[in-house]
Design an enzyme around this catalytic site. Structure first.
Site: not given
Ligand code: TPP
Ligand code: TPP
Ligand code: MG
Ligand code: MG
Lengths: 345, 336, 345, 336
Positions: B79-81, B29, B123, B54
C-alpha cells in the site's frame, strides 16, 4: 495574553489517558482487530494544541489519532464503536482506527506516514481561500519528517503563507528505528530551511505546549504563515499495542526463546560479515530492546507534572478525576452494549 | 527435505543468496528488526535500515542496481508504494529500455500484501494486477514456503526489476505484528499448506512465469495466487462433494504470466474462474480472460475478486475479499 | 591544491556550446522530435564539476543532460543519432534526449523532476558499498528543490554520509514559474536543514565552480559526506527550444496577436475577480514575458569570462576554437550522413 | 452553436464553472501561463501556480475539496502522477469510503496524456486503465471539443474525485509546446473532428459513464477513447471499402464504464475490438473483454494497444501506439 487553564488541560489529558486505557483493554480482550497505535504519553502535546482550536479549524492526523479526535469533541462511544468495526461507529466501521474522519470537526486521518502535512496544507488553503481566520494543525511523528510529501507541504505552507501549525510529536522512534540515526541535521533547522519558524518544546509539559501554541495560533489567525513545533514525548504503550520490542519485557522468557535460536545460528554461521560487525549488529538490537522499556518507565509523566500545583487549588482534583473516570466508563459500557446487540443478531 | 514456515523460507533463500553473492543487500525500514537474523549475520551495510523515505531509497535502489549491486528493497506494505511510485513507473520499469536495452536493473522490491486481519483499506491492498500493468516489471506472489524461497532466489538473480509480494496471512511475523499483536484471544483460519511446508535443502531458483497445478480437475479451472489459491482449494474440495471436478492453478507470478499453462487447462475444462484478492476491475482478472479470448478460445468466465476499497470491519472485510463461499457459488453458477 | 586549468575548462565550455548550437540547428530543421532542453548558459557549472570526475564516478541528470553527457565523454555522433531517434544512437533511439543513459560512464537521466537526487544517492551508495573512493553528482534545477524525492535523497545522503555532490543549477525559473516565488527559505539553508553543508557560487564563473568542486570532491573521496552547490545561471535558449515565452520576442506580432484577443476578453468579462486583481495578474504575465528576454541578453556569458586572461597566454585561442568547431561540425556531418542512409532505405 | 478548438472548449467550460461557483479554483504548475485567460479573469487565488511538489499540492487538493472547495488540480503530464500517487491511491480515492461514506471529495485532477509527437516513454503515457483499477475514482477521456467541455463541467460538479485527461494530440497548445515548438517544418496528421468542432452556447454537463456511438455498423464493434476513436474511425472507413461494417464506440469515460452500451453493440456484431493507447496488459482492453464475458456473452475478441514502453524514435513510436493499419488488420482478422 490569556492565562493558562491548567484545570482544563489536565482534564483533557486525563480524559485522553483514561479513554485510551479503555481502548487498550478492549484491544486486549480481542474486540478490536488490527493494529492499534495509542497516544499514551503524548497527551500534553495534543491537549496543549487542541485546547486553542475553535470552530472551523481543521486537524490532520496520522495513524495515532485517537487522542486528538476525542479531545476535539468526537463522541467516545462512536470512536469505540468504530474500533469495534460497528456500523454505528464514527465511520460506519469502514475506516478503522488509522482512518478516522469527522466532517463536523474537519478532522481527517491517513495511515500513510507524512500525509497529514499536505492534508493540513489543503485545509489551511481552504480557510485562506474563504477569508476566514481559521487554521489547520498537522500532527505527525519524527519519522514523518523524512517523508517527501511532508517536506513539500512545508514548502507550500511557507511559500503561500498558509496558517498551518506543524506539530512533530518527537519520540525519536519510528517503529523500531531511532529517528536521529537516520535523520540529517536537526528538525527545527529543517523547518527553517523551508522558511518556517519553529522551536523545540518540552512535550511533557502541557503548560509550555499550550503557551507556545496559543501564541503562534493567535498570530496565524491574524495572517501569519506556518509554524513548526517539535515536542518531545514517549509512547508508553510502544509503537502499537503488542509492540514486539515491549513484549520482550512483558514475557521475556517466551519472547527471547523464540528468537535466540535462529539469531545465534546466524551469528555463528561461517559465511557473512566479520565477527566485529556481527557483534555490533547484535548489541544494537539488544540495546534497542532494552531501551524500549524506558518508554514505560520514564519518570516524565505529562499527567503528573502539575498535580501538586493543582492539588493546592480550590477544586477537588479527585472529584474531577472520578467524574471523568465515570464518563469514560459509561462510554465504554454503552459501546459494548451496542456492540453486543449486533453480535447477538 | 526439511520443513519451514513461509517467512522462514524467504529468509533462508535470502541467507543463501547473500552468502553466495556479496552484491546482494537489503534496504528498508526497520530491517534491523524485521530481518534480525540476516542483520546479525551480515551486518548493517548489507541489512540497511532506512528513514521513512520510500521514494528516496527505492529510487536509490534503482541506480544501486544499475551500478552492479543486487538490492532487495523493502516497502513494508505494498500500500505504501504510492509514495514511491515514480521510481517504479518511470525508472525501475523503464531504464533498461531507455538505455537501448543495454543497462540492467536487477532490483527486487519486497513488500507484504493482502488482508483479512482488520487493518483497513490503506494497509491490506494487494495491487499486483495494478503493478503488472506497467511494462518492464515482473510480479511474483508465492503461496507456500517452497515457492516462496525458490521464487525469491529467482527474483534476486533476475536481471530486471521484480516486485515480490508476501501475503500477510501466510507470513507468520506479519500476521503476528499487525493482526494478533501477541494476543491469545485473536486467531485466524490459516491454510496449513500455505504457512508451512517442505522445502529443498539447497534453494534452486523457480523460473518466473510457470504456473503450478495444485489440483487437477476437468470441469472448471480456478486460478489465482497467494492466499487465493488456498481459498480456491477449499472451495474446490466442497465442489468435489457436489460432483464438480475443479482444477486449481497457482499462477505464482502475475508477470510473466503463464498463458500456455492457462490455455491448456481452460481448453480442457471450458470454464474459467479467476480468484483475485486484488481489485476486480482493470486488473488481473480481466487480463486472464482477454489473454485466452484473444487466442480465439471460447469458455465460460467468472471472477471473484476484492470488491472496492477494503472495509475495516472484520465482518465486512471477509465479504469483500474473496472467500470460499463466493468462489464456490460462482463456480456452481458457471457449471450450471 | 591543484591549479585551475582554464584552457581545459574553456575548451569544455566551448565544445558544449558549439555542440548544443548544432543540436539547436538540427531541431530547427525539424530533424529532432519532441522537446529539447538545452544547457546553453550553464556550461561553466557543468564543465567546472565534470572536469573533476574520474573513472567510476557517476552522474545523475534531469531533462537537461546533453552538455554533461558530452563533456563526460559520450560520443557526440551517438548523442546526435539518439536525438534523431536512430537505432545507432546512444540508446538505440529508445530513450531520446530526456532519457540519456550511458552505462560506460555511469550516467543516468530522468525526465521526472527531482529523480536525479535519489539516482545519485544510489550510485553513491554503491560506491560506498564497494569501498571505492568514487563519488556521484546530481545535476538538477532550482525547481527540483521542491520535489519530495529530491529532499528525501538529501536526507539519505546526509544520514548515510554518501559522497553525493548535489548541484543545483539555479536560473530561478521552472518553465515559466519564478522559483523564488514558490520556494520558502533559501536553498543553502534548506540543504543545511538536512545536515548538508553547502554554498552559493557564481555559476557563470567556471573558475569558481571548479575551485569549490575540486575541493569538496577531494574531501568526499576521502570519506566526507554530501555537499550542496547552488550555482546561478541562465538558460539562453529558454526552458526548451521554441519556449513560448521567448517566442514573443522572436515573433512579437504573430505571437501576441494569438493571445491578446482571448486575454482581453477575459480581462473585461463582467464575472470574475475585481479589476485590481485582474490587472495584477495581467501585469505579472507581461512582465514574465518581458523578463524572459533577459535570459538571452544577459551580459554574463560564461564562455567570455576568461577570454582576456586566456588570450594573453601562449596558446592560440583561435586555433583551439577552430579545432573544436571542426570536431563538432564533423560529428554533425557524420550523424547526418548515417541518418540520411536510414531514411533512404 | 459555435465552433471551438479542443482546449478552448475545456477552457470555456472552466470559465463557466468558475463564474458560476466561486469554490471552483485551479492549482498546478505554470497555470498562470497555461491558463492565462482564466488567470487574467479570476486572478491568482483562483488560478494558483505551484512549486513542482505534486504530492504536496495534490494532497492539499484532496482536503481543500473536503473543506468545501472544488479544486481542479493540474498534473502537467499524467506520467508525473507517479510522484503524487499516494494522494490518489490512498486519499482521494478512499477518503469518502473511510469517512463512512459521509464526506465527499469533489476533486478534479486534470492532466495531459498520450503520445505520437516524440517525447519518449516518460512523457507520452496514457495510464487511464491503470488509474481505473483504483476503486473510488472516475476517469474521463474526451475525444472532441463538445465532449471535452461537457465532461469537464460534469467532472467539476461531480462529488467524487475525477481524473480528467486531455490528449496532447487533440489539445493544440500541448502539441505546439511539446511537439512542434513553433516550427513550421514539423507537422502531424490530426483528426479534424477531434481538434475542432461545434459546441453548445452554454455548457451542459455530459453525464459520466455514457458511451457515444460515433459510427454505426453491424459486423464488428471497435471501442476506444481519446485519440483512439479517431484512429478507429479512419480504420472503419477503410474497412467499409472492404465491405466490413464497423461500429465505432467512444467510451468517453473509463470509469464509470458503460457496460450496457458495450453489450448492446457486441450483441449485434458478435465481435469486439478494443483500441487502447494505454498499455495492453492488465488494463482497459482486458476489462472490456471480461465485463462482457462475465455476462455470458460469446464474441470474438481482439485488441490493439500500446505495446510496452513507448520508444522515443518517431518511427518506432508510431508502430507501438495504436494506428490505423494495426486496427484495420486486427479487424480484418477478427472478421475472417
Ligand atoms: C509511507 C509509509 N511508510 C511506512 C509506513 C509504516 N509505518 C507506520 S507508522 C511508522 C512509523 C512512524 O513514525 P513516526 O512518524 O515517528 O510516528 P510515531 O509512530 O512515532 O508516532 C511507519 C514506518 C507507513 N504507514 N507509511
Ligand atoms: C515531477 C515532474 N513535474 C513536472 C515536470 C514538468 N517539468 C519539466 S522541466 C520543469 C521545470 C524544471 O525546473 P528546474 O528544476 O529549475 O530545471 P530547469 O528546467 O530550470 O533546468 C517542469 C515543471 C516534470 N518533468 N516532472
Ligand atoms: Mg515517532
Ligand atoms: Mg530552473
Amino acid at each position: 495574553m490569556a492565562e493558562v487553564d491548567l484545570w482544563l488541560l489536565s482534564q483533557m489529558m486525563l480524559r485522553s489517558r483514561l479513554f485510551e486505557d479503555a481502548v487498550k483493554k478492549q484491544w486486549e480482550e480481542g474486540l478490536i482487530p488490527g493494529e492499534m497505535h495509542l497516544g499514551t504519553g503524548e497527551e500534553a502535546i495534543i491537549a496543549g494544541v487542541i485546547c486553542e482550536l475553535k470552530d472551523g479549524d481543521a486537524v490532520a492526523l496520522d495513524h495515532r489519532g485517537t487522542s486528538a479526535m476525542l479531545l476535539r469533541g468526537v463522541n467516545p462511544v462512536s470512536l469505540l464503536l468504530e474500533f469495534f468495526g460497528h456500523p454505528e461507529g464514527l465511520c460506519g466501521g469502514l475506516g478503522g482506527h488509522m482512518h478516522l474522519f469527522s466532517k463536523d470537526h474537519l478532522m481527517a486521518s491517513s495511515g500513510i506516514v507524512g500525509f497529514s502535512g499536505p492534508a493540513a496544507a489543503g485545509f489551511a488553503l481552504a480557510a485562506k481561500y474563504k477569508n476566514t481566520d481559521n487554521i489547520a494543525v498537522a500532527f505527525f511523528g519524527d519519522g514523518a519528517m523524512n517523508q517527501g510529501m511532508m517536506l513539500e507541504s512545508m514548502n507550500l505552507a511557507s511559500a503561500w503563507d498558509l496558517p498551518v501549525l506543524f506539530v512533530c510529536k518527537d519520540n525519536d522512534l519510528a517503529i523500531s528505528t531511532i529517528s536521529s540515526h537516520v535523520t540529517g541535521g536537526n528538525l527545527v533547522d529543517r523547518a527553517k530551511g523551508f522558511g518556517i519558524p519553529g522551536q523545540r518544546v518540552d512535550g511533557y509539559d502541557v503548560k509550555k505546549v499550550w503557551q507556545v501554541s496559543s501564541e503562534v495560533i493567535r498570530r496565524m489567525r491574524s495572517g501569519e504563515g506556518p509554524y513548526f513545533l517539535q515536542a518531545q514525548c514517549v509512547h508508553k504503550d510502544g509503537h502499537f499495542l503488542g509492540d514486539p520490542l515491549l513484549r520482550f519485557h512483558d514475557h521475556p522468557i517466551k519472547e527471547f526463546s523464540k528468537v535466540t535460536g535462529p539469531l545465534m545460528k546466524s551469528f555463528v554461521h561461517p559465511k557473512g560479515a566479520n565477527v566485529v560487525n556481527r557483534a555490533k549488529s547484535l548489541s544494537e538490537v539488544f540495546s534497542l530492546i532494552l531501551d524500549s522499556r524506558k518508554q514505560r518507565k520514564t519518570k516524565k509523566e505529562p499527567l503528573q507534572m502539575y498535580s501538586i500545583e493543582l492539588s493546592l487549588e480550590e477544586y477537588n482534583l479527585e472529584e474531577i478525576n472520578s467524574i471523568i473516570t465515570d464518563e469514560i466508563q459509561e462510554a465504554v459500557h454503552k459501546a459494548l452494549e451496542i456492540n453486543r446487540r449486533r453480535e447477538k443478531q | 527435505m526439511k520443513r519451514m514456515k513461509f517467512a522462514q523460507a524467504i529468509e533462508s533463500a535470502l541467507f543463501q543468496a547473500m552468502a553466495e553473492d556479496s552484491n546482494v543487500f537489503i534496504m528498508g525500514e526497520d530491517v534491523h528488526i524485521l530481518r534480525v537474523n540476516l542483520y546479525a549475520r551480515f551486518g548493517k551495510d548489507r541489512v540497511r535500515s532506512t528513514p521513512i523515505s520510500e521514494s528516496g531509497f527505492l529510487g536509490a535502489g534503482v541506480t544501486a542496481a544499475m551500478a552492479g549491486l543486487r538490492p532487495v528493497v523493502e516497502i513494508m506494505l505494498i500500500d505504501f508504494i504510492g509514495v514511491a511510485m515514480d521510481a517504479v513507473l518511470n525508472a525501475a520499469a523503464k531504464n533498461f529500455f531507455f538505455s537501448g536495452e543495454k543497462w540492467n536493473v536487477p532490483l527486487v522490491v519486497r513488500a507484504s500484501c493482502g488482508g483479512g486481519y482488520g487493518d483497513g483499506g490503506q494497509h491490506e491492498q494487494s495491487l499486483w494486477g495494478w503493478l503488472a500493468h506497467i511494462p518492464g516489471l515482473s510480479i511474483v506472489v508465492p503461496s507456500n514456503p517452497a515457492d516462496a524461497g525458490g521464487l525469491m532466489l529467482a527474483s534476486i538473480y533476475h536481471n530486471h526489476p521484480v516486485i515480490y509480494l508476501e501475503h500477510k496471512m501466510l507470513a507468520d511475523y506479519w500476521l503476528d505484528y499487525l493482526g494478533i499483536g501477541g494476543r491469545s484471544n485473536v486467531s485466524f483460519d490459516l491454510p496449513p499448506d500455505g504457512i508451512e511446508g517442505a522445502v529443498p535443502d539447497i534453494w534452486q531458483p523457480i523460473p518466473l512465469g510457470q504456473l503450478s497445478v495444485l489440483r487437477e480437475g476437468t470441469d472448471i479451472t480456478i486460478v489465482g495466487l497467494g492466499m487465493d489459491v488456498h481459498r480456491s482449494l477449499a472451495a474446490a474440495s466442497d465442489l468435489g462433494v457436489q460432483g464438480i471436478s475443479a482444477e486449481v492453478l497457482d499462477l505464482r507470478s502475475v508477470v510473466p504470466i503463464d498463458t500456455s499453462g492457462l490455455r491448456q487447462s481452460v481448453e480442457k475444462t471450458g470454464k474459467l474462474l479467476v480468484v483475485d484478492e486484488d481489485y476486480k476491475m482493470f486488473g488481473l482478472s480481466g487480463e486472464v480472460c482477454a489473454l485466452l479470448a484473444e487466442q480465439g478460445l471460447a469458455f465460460k468466465y467468472g471472477r471473484v475478486c476484492t470488491e472496492g476499497t477494503i472495509p475495516y470491519s472484520r465482518a465486512l472485510e471477509d465479504e469483500v475479499l474473496p472467500n470460499k463461499k463466493r468462489i464456490y457459488d460462482e463456480a456452481i453458477s458457471l457449471c450450471r
